[in-house]
Design a protein around this motif. Structure first.
Motif, PDB file in Angstrom:
ATOM      1  N   GLY A  68      62.703  41.601  42.958  1.00  0.00           N
ATOM      2  CA  GLY A  68      61.752  42.109  43.948  1.00  0.00           C
ATOM      3  C   GLY A  68      60.351  41.588  43.735  1.00  0.00           C
ATOM      4  O   GLY A  68      60.139  40.508  43.170  1.00  0.00           O
ATOM      5  N   LYS A  69      59.373  42.353  44.174  1.00  0.00           N
ATOM      6  CA  LYS A  69      57.975  41.946  44.122  1.00  0.00           C
ATOM      7  C   LYS A  69      57.512  41.789  42.674  1.00  0.00           C
ATOM      8  O   LYS A  69      57.779  42.637  41.811  1.00  0.00           O
ATOM      9  CB  LYS A  69      57.106  42.993  44.827  1.00  0.00           C
ATOM     10  N   LYS A  70      56.818  40.695  42.412  1.00  0.00           N
ATOM     11  CA  LYS A  70      56.307  40.438  41.061  1.00  0.00           C
ATOM     12  C   LYS A  70      55.094  41.333  40.804  1.00  0.00           C
ATOM     13  O   LYS A  70      54.144  41.353  41.584  1.00  0.00           O
ATOM     14  CB  LYS A  70      55.914  38.973  40.913  1.00  0.00           C
ATOM     15  N   ILE A  71      55.125  42.058  39.691  1.00  0.00           N
ATOM     16  CA  ILE A  71      53.992  42.920  39.358  1.00  0.00           C
ATOM     17  C   ILE A  71      53.148  42.340  38.220  1.00  0.00           C
ATOM     18  O   ILE A  71      52.021  42.763  38.008  1.00  0.00           O
ATOM     19  CB  ILE A  71      54.475  44.336  39.000  1.00  0.00           C
ATOM     20  N   TYR A  72      53.716  41.374  37.492  1.00  0.00           N
ATOM     21  CA  TYR A  72      52.925  40.674  36.463  1.00  0.00           C
ATOM     22  C   TYR A  72      53.592  39.337  36.176  1.00  0.00           C
ATOM     23  O   TYR A  72      54.813  39.250  36.110  1.00  0.00           O
ATOM     24  CB  TYR A  72      52.848  41.497  35.175  1.00  0.00           C
ATOM     25  N   SER A  73      52.789  38.292  36.024  1.00  0.00           N
ATOM     26  CA  SER A  73      53.366  36.971  35.741  1.00  0.00           C
ATOM     27  C   SER A  73      52.349  36.092  35.024  1.00  0.00           C
ATOM     28  O   SER A  73      51.142  36.329  35.087  1.00  0.00           O
ATOM     29  CB  SER A  73      53.813  36.289  37.045  1.00  0.00           C
ATOM     30  N   PHE A  74      52.875  35.075  34.331  1.00  0.00           N
ATOM     31  CA  PHE A  74      52.019  34.055  33.716  1.00  0.00           C
ATOM     32  C   PHE A  74      52.824  32.760  33.643  1.00  0.00           C
ATOM     33  O   PHE A  74      54.063  32.773  33.687  1.00  0.00           O
ATOM     34  CB  PHE A  74      51.546  34.479  32.324  1.00  0.00           C
ATOM     35  N   HIS A  75      52.129  31.634  33.560  1.00  0.00           N
ATOM     36  CA  HIS A  75      52.771  30.318  33.515  1.00  0.00           C
ATOM     37  C   HIS A  75      52.658  29.721  32.117  1.00  0.00           C
ATOM     38  O   HIS A  75      51.594  29.821  31.479  1.00  0.00           O
ATOM     39  CB  HIS A  75      52.121  29.366  34.534  1.00  0.00           C
ATOM     40  N   ARG A  76      53.731  29.097  31.686  1.00  0.00           N
ATOM     41  CA  ARG A  76      53.721  28.398  30.400  1.00  0.00           C
ATOM     42  C   ARG A  76      54.828  27.353  30.414  1.00  0.00           C
ATOM     43  O   ARG A  76      55.980  27.660  30.715  1.00  0.00           O
ATOM     44  CB  ARG A  76      53.924  29.375  29.249  1.00  0.00           C
ATOM     45  N   GLY A  77      54.475  26.115  30.072  1.00  0.00           N
ATOM     46  CA  GLY A  77      55.461  25.044  29.999  1.00  0.00           C
ATOM     47  C   GLY A  77      56.148  24.748  31.308  1.00  0.00           C
ATOM     48  O   GLY A  77      57.323  24.383  31.321  1.00  0.00           O
ATOM     49  N   GLY A  78      55.450  24.917  32.429  1.00  0.00           N
ATOM     50  CA  GLY A  78      56.034  24.640  33.737  1.00  0.00           C
ATOM     51  C   GLY A  78      56.904  25.753  34.291  1.00  0.00           C
ATOM     52  O   GLY A  78      57.516  25.598  35.352  1.00  0.00           O
ATOM     53  N   THR A  79      56.958  26.871  33.595  1.00  0.00           N
ATOM     54  CA  THR A  79      57.774  28.004  34.033  1.00  0.00           C
ATOM     55  C   THR A  79      56.897  29.221  34.298  1.00  0.00           C
ATOM     56  O   THR A  79      55.982  29.514  33.529  1.00  0.00           O
ATOM     57  CB  THR A  79      58.831  28.360  32.970  1.00  0.00           C
ATOM     58  N   GLU A  80      57.204  29.918  35.377  1.00  0.00           N
ATOM     59  CA  GLU A  80      56.533  31.181  35.657  1.00  0.00           C
ATOM     60  C   GLU A  80      57.384  32.316  35.094  1.00  0.00           C
ATOM     61  O   GLU A  80      58.524  32.515  35.499  1.00  0.00           O
ATOM     62  CB  GLU A  80      56.347  31.378  37.161  1.00  0.00           C
TER      63      GLU A  80
END
Length: 477
Positions: A68-80
């Motif tokens: 469902g809806k993303k409530i927290y995310s970060f990017h590292r090494g080309g991946t979310e």
């Protein structure tokens, strides 16, 4: 600022869950435990795809815990990496999974594969990526069961004595009757397998419906050899012979403020009569409640002295009553295995579950009631939570062990089901990649698309069917 909002939302969610637990008690708690369990199993599955894809240089665009809806995310090494709103499992989105749609829209005869995408690597690597998810479920089961057997555990079960169902419900003949069994018989061995308690017997019988088996029985100090053929329970697909476990009428636990507690009964009391009828086992006691009396007189021994008590009973809308005590059930302990022995035991038990899953598919074609035998995600979630909550009421360790044992069962089922050659799931993708290797050519996007559509339709119909079954199950419950 967003972090503050997330914290506030999280606190509100926890507060809401707390209110629901207070209002609806164990039902909400069971659902939460069940969601957590399914989340672990699905997360392990997706982690397998993630690790395999990363090892082959395939870009993992998104790895999410929850849906469902993303409530927290970060990017590292080309991946979310993200945490999503609905906390059940998650998903692993690989680069190139959407190029098929683009190829069809552009009316292309081939899939353009960019470096780092799923279709850029050779088919044998894709097979490993698709297989890695189910394999992680199998590995999860082996590791968890190995840890459980390494530490050892205790469980409760009646002993290996039995009561004939026909003694308390006339008019029907069961396999136990045809085999010559009698109430009070002690089952010692079934098909060369030693039977230590009722759980051993029930598992052996349940796994062998419609199979003729040899049985060694102890009766009056003598051993008797019998032959028995369990019938097929068309509701569950399990084998049954028509017996109850024998439990001596010794009280082991009293519920506070229950009829038994108010009547002065205590753990250790040995019940001998109920309303003038002799009691030899738990079935004698409960058969005295069939007429739904408002009160019953119980006679019992305590410290070699005979007493009597009057229990006042109430009944729910289904005509059920709870006297407020349970009879004594034996406790059994498994020894802690050595590290190597525990791993061997974990592997053996995991593959035993796998073979049972395969065998369970076969029983669906033997007249089993599919509406009852096939469960969907809602019922499985409840079953995980219900089993764990019941075990947690006994002890924390028992709850943890029961919880993870059931997760191992689901993991093995997920391993098996995902490897079936059905389009749109891992097994279907593996078959398609194998065809590319065998025929040494890439298939047109439209062929792949039609192949996957068949799978999506099948999965949708299966999901609809199981959800409908689950709803009916809970309505009846």
């Amino acid at each position: 600022m967003r972090i503050v909002i997330y914290i506030i939302v999280g606190l509100l969610v926890l507060l809401g869950l707390g209110v629901l637990i207070i209002l609806f008690g164990h039902v909400v708690l069971k659902v939460i435990i069940g969601l957590l369990g399914l989340g672990i199993v699905v997360f392990v599955h997706e982690a397998g795809h993630y690790l395999a894809a990363k090892s082959f240089g395939i870009t993992v665009q998104t790895f999410s815990i929850g849906w469902g809806k993303k409530i927290y995310s970060f990017h590292r090494g080309g991946t979310e990496y993200c945490i999503s709103l609905f906390p059940v499992g998650g998903y692993c989105q690989l680069k190139g999974e959407d190029v098929l749609k683009e190829a069809i829209e552009n009316n292309s005869d081939y899939v353009e594969a960019e470096e780092g995408s799923l279709f850029f690597v050779p088919p044998w690597k894709r097979i490993i990526v698709f297989f890695a998810g189910p394999f992680m479920n199998l590995l999860f089961s082996i590791v968890v069961l190995s840890v459980i057997w390494f530490n050892g555990f205790t469980y409760h079960s009646p002993d290996n004595r039995i009561i004939l169902v026909s003694d308390y419900s006339a008019g029907k003949v069961y396999p136990a009757d045809m085999a010559g069994l009698k109430s009070g018989d002690k089952i010692i061995e079934i098909d060369n397998k030693t039977i230590h308690n009722y759980q051993d017997m029930r598992e052996t019988i349940a796994l062998n419906p419609q199979k003729k088996m040899n049985m060694i029985v102890e009766r009056g100090g003598q051993t008797i050899e019998l032959k028995i053929e369990p019938s097929l329970n068309k509701t569950t697909g399990a084998g049954i012979i028509g017996v109850y476990p024998w439990m001596d009428p010794v009280i082991s636990k009293i519920e506070p403020k229950s009829p038994a507690d108010l009547a002065g009964l205590m753990p250790g009391d040995f019940i001998t009569e109920v309303s003038g009828n002799p009691v030899k086992n738990q079935m004698d006691f409960f058969s005295g409640l069939e007429s739904k009396p408002e009160n019953i007189e119980i006679k019992y021994f305590r410290n070699n002295t005979k007493y009597s008590a009057l229990l006042e009973l109430t009944y729910n809308e289904k005509g059920q009553t709870n006297p407020g005590f349970i009879f004594d059930i034996h406790e059994y302990s498994t020894p802690g295995y050595s590290p190597l022995g525990a791993v061997v035991k974990g592997v053996h038990e995991s593959f035993s579950i796998l073979f049972l899953s395969i065998k369970g598919i076969k029983t669906l074609f033997k007249g089993v009631d599919i509406n009852q035998a096939v469960s969907g995600p809602i019922r499985i979630t409840y079953m995980v939570g219900d089993l764990a909550a019941s075990a947690f009421s006994e002890s924390f360790k028992a709850g943890i062990i029961s919880f993870f044992q059931f997760l191992c069962l689901i993991s093995i089922a997920l391993f098996f089901m995902n490897l079936l050659p059905i389009p749109a799931i891992d097994g279907g993708q593996i078959v398609f990649s194998l065809c590319e290797i065998i025929f040494r050519r890439n298939f047109k996007p439209k062929v792949i698309y039609r192949y996957q559509i068949v799978g999506f339709v099948f999965i949708f119909l299966l999901l609809f069917f199981t959800l409908f079954n689950d709803i009916i199950f809970f309505i009846n419950k």
